[in-house]
Design an enzyme around this catalytic site. Structure first.
Site, PDB file in Angstrom:
ATOM      1  N   THR A 289       0.716  -1.021  -0.284  1.00 55.94           N
ATOM      2  CA  THR A 289       0.173  -0.126  -0.682  1.00 55.94           C
ATOM      3  C   THR A 289       0.883   0.885  -0.213  1.00 55.94           C
ATOM      4  O   THR A 289       0.342   2.440  -0.647  1.00 55.94           O
ATOM      5  CB  THR A 289      -1.074  -0.484   1.101  1.00 55.94           C
ATOM      6  OG1 THR A 289      -1.957  -0.754   0.882  1.00 55.94           O
ATOM      7  CG2 THR A 289      -1.637   1.115   1.279  1.00 55.94           C
TER       8      THR A 289
ATOM      9  N   SER B  77       1.145  -7.357  -0.802  1.00 56.16           N
ATOM     10  CA  SER B  77       2.047  -8.687   0.116  1.00 56.16           C
ATOM     11  C   SER B  77       1.339  -9.501   0.703  1.00 56.16           C
ATOM     12  O   SER B  77       2.547 -10.879   0.584  1.00 56.16           O
ATOM     13  CB  SER B  77       2.655  -7.900   1.421  1.00 56.16           C
ATOM     14  OG  SER B  77       1.867  -7.791   1.737  1.00 56.16           O
TER      15      SER B  77
ATOM     16  N   THR C 192       1.575  -4.624   4.402  1.00 58.04           N
ATOM     17  CA  THR C 192       1.527  -4.456   5.866  1.00 58.04           C
ATOM     18  C   THR C 192       1.659  -6.296   5.997  1.00 58.04           C
ATOM     19  O   THR C 192       1.346  -6.209   7.095  1.00 58.04           O
ATOM     20  CB  THR C 192       0.950  -3.390   6.558  1.00 58.04           C
ATOM     21  OG1 THR C 192      -0.356  -3.522   5.917  1.00 58.04           O
ATOM     22  CG2 THR C 192       1.600  -2.246   5.808  1.00 58.04           C
ATOM     23  N   ASP C 193       0.631  -6.539   5.287  1.00 63.82           N
ATOM     24  CA  ASP C 193       0.121  -7.938   5.403  1.00 63.82           C
ATOM     25  C   ASP C 193       0.698  -9.440   5.661  1.00 63.82           C
ATOM     26  O   ASP C 193       0.472  -9.670   6.440  1.00 63.82           O
ATOM     27  CB  ASP C 193      -0.984  -8.055   4.052  1.00 63.82           C
ATOM     28  CG  ASP C 193      -2.272  -7.283   3.690  1.00 63.82           C
ATOM     29  OD1 ASP C 193      -2.789  -6.660   4.747  1.00 63.82           O
ATOM     30  OD2 ASP C 193      -3.193  -7.664   2.735  1.00 63.82           O
TER      31      ASP C 193
HETATM   32  C1  SIN Z   1      -0.101  -5.298   1.415  1.00 63.20           C
HETATM   33  O1  SIN Z   1       0.274  -6.079   1.920  1.00 63.20           O
HETATM   34  O2  SIN Z   1       0.626  -5.090   0.388  1.00 63.20           O
HETATM   35  C2  SIN Z   1      -1.504  -4.166   0.998  1.00 63.20           C
HETATM   36  C3  SIN Z   1      -1.659  -4.405   2.359  1.00 63.20           C
HETATM   37  C4  SIN Z   1      -0.618  -2.581   2.808  1.00 63.20           C
HETATM   38  O3  SIN Z   1       0.362  -2.830   2.468  1.00 63.20           O
HETATM   39  O4  SIN Z   1      -1.133  -2.517   4.032  1.00 63.20           O
END
Ligand code: SIN
Length: 325
Positions: free
Chosen positions: A14, A60, A93-94
């Site tokens: 993100t 991710s 973040t995932d």
């Molecule tokens: C991801 O993990 O690529 C999507 C969610 C994020 O980055 O917050």
């Protein structure tokens, strides 16, 4: 003080995401390339020299062995390159906690390595990615960040890879740590550490090697032995149990897992609760199980796979790696 030279390895997420319209609820992660990102960041006036490299540009959830392998190789090289002082990895973040922990276990800690992400895409109202990036640069540019393993910077907090997890789906303060909530507090202009560096021997715990498939068995009330067996193959070298409470499971399921432990699988009991310790109990010795201690199922899975890859399947030996802090 000299200007820190920071290598930025971009993987997407993100922090590099876009919706195309600030009012849209949906968006696509991994849309902005690292060169564009660094150009945008240059207006912040961060006191660092950045070099960017695009490793991937994905959400991710799609992180895989080849991206992990490339990331590891690039950082390993940077650790020995006198022209690089620190590394920042931009990441979704995932699964940031899994990548951070895998790198933490397999890299030395002689230079700062910082993972950073964002909860809102780059064109959203209140994009958090630039602040998080400026914070990450402050951490990476601080010599005292070395010797603390891989760090994750999100929401003005510095977390250690071993402690951190994503705990919320949307909040910009989405990350929590256990047992250490965080190891520092950071803003673009200031950094305060809680305590001294702890990784002083500079050695990686384990070798980075191709990881075997290790399933996570999610336990629920009333789960039968048949339901557990259906989800487990007879050749997985490791199994992580996302158990209830302190890593518990119905007795018929326990018996299935004992059979897997007897055929040589490394069986690790973790907890599906939000956080807390799963300590070894006397039955574990007879059952051949390992207790995940403070690691939740996703990170227990990373460590289990890495232990198996490194030829460590003996429960007593494996337990020591889960006990480490
Ligand atoms: C991801 O993990 O690529 C999507 C969610 C994020 O980055 O917050």
């Amino acid at each position: 003080m000299t200007t820190p030279r920071i290598l930025v390895l971009a993987t997407g997420g993100t922090i590099a995401g876009q919706a195309g319209d600030a009012m849209r609820a949906d968006y696509r992660p991994g849309q902005i390339g690292i060169e564009t990102y660094l150009e945008q960041a240059s207006v912040l006036g961060i006191a660092a020299e950045f070099t960017g490299r695009q490793i991937a540009n994905i959400g991710s959830e799609d992180i895989d062995a080849s991206i992990w392998s490339r990331l590891h190789a690039e950082i390993d090289l940077a650790m020995r390159d006198d022209s690089v002082d620190a590394v920042i990895v931009t990441h979704g973040t995932d699964t940031a906690e899994e990548t951070a922990f895998l790198l933490d276990l397999t890299l030395p800690s002689n230079k700062p390595v910082v993972l950073v992400g964002a909860m809102r895409p780059a064109d959203a109202v209140g994009y958090d990615g630039m602040r998080n990036f400026a914070n990450a640069a402050r951490v990476a540019g601080n010599a005292e960040a070395a010797g603390r393993g891989v760090l994750v910077v999100m929401g003005d907090r510095v977390h250690s890879a071993r402690d951190v997890r994503k705990a919320e789906t949307r909040a910009t303060e989405a990350f929590r740590g256990f047992p250490r909530e965080s190891v520092g507090i950071v803003t673009p202009s200031r950094l305060d550490w809680f305590g001294a560096p702890w990784r002083l021997d500079d050695a990686a715990s384990l070798r980075f090697l191709p990881l075997p498939e290790v399933p996570i068995l999610a336990i629920y009330a009333g789960m039968s032995a048949a339901a557990a067996s259906r989800q487990l193959s007879d050749d997985s070298a490791g199994i992580v149990v996302s158990g209830v409470g302190e890593g518990n499971m119905p007795d018929p399921v326990r018996q299935v897992l004992v059979q897997h432990a007897r055929r040589g699988a490394l069986v690790v009991r973790a907890s599906r609760t939000d956080q807390g310790l799963v300590d070894p109990v006397p039955d574990d010795v007879e059952d051949g199980f390992v207790a995940a201690r403070a690691l939740g199922p996703p990170k227990a899975r990373v460590l289990t796979a890495l232990l198996v890859a490194n030829g460590i399947s003996d429960p007593a030996k494996a337990q020591r790696y889960f006990d480490e802090r």
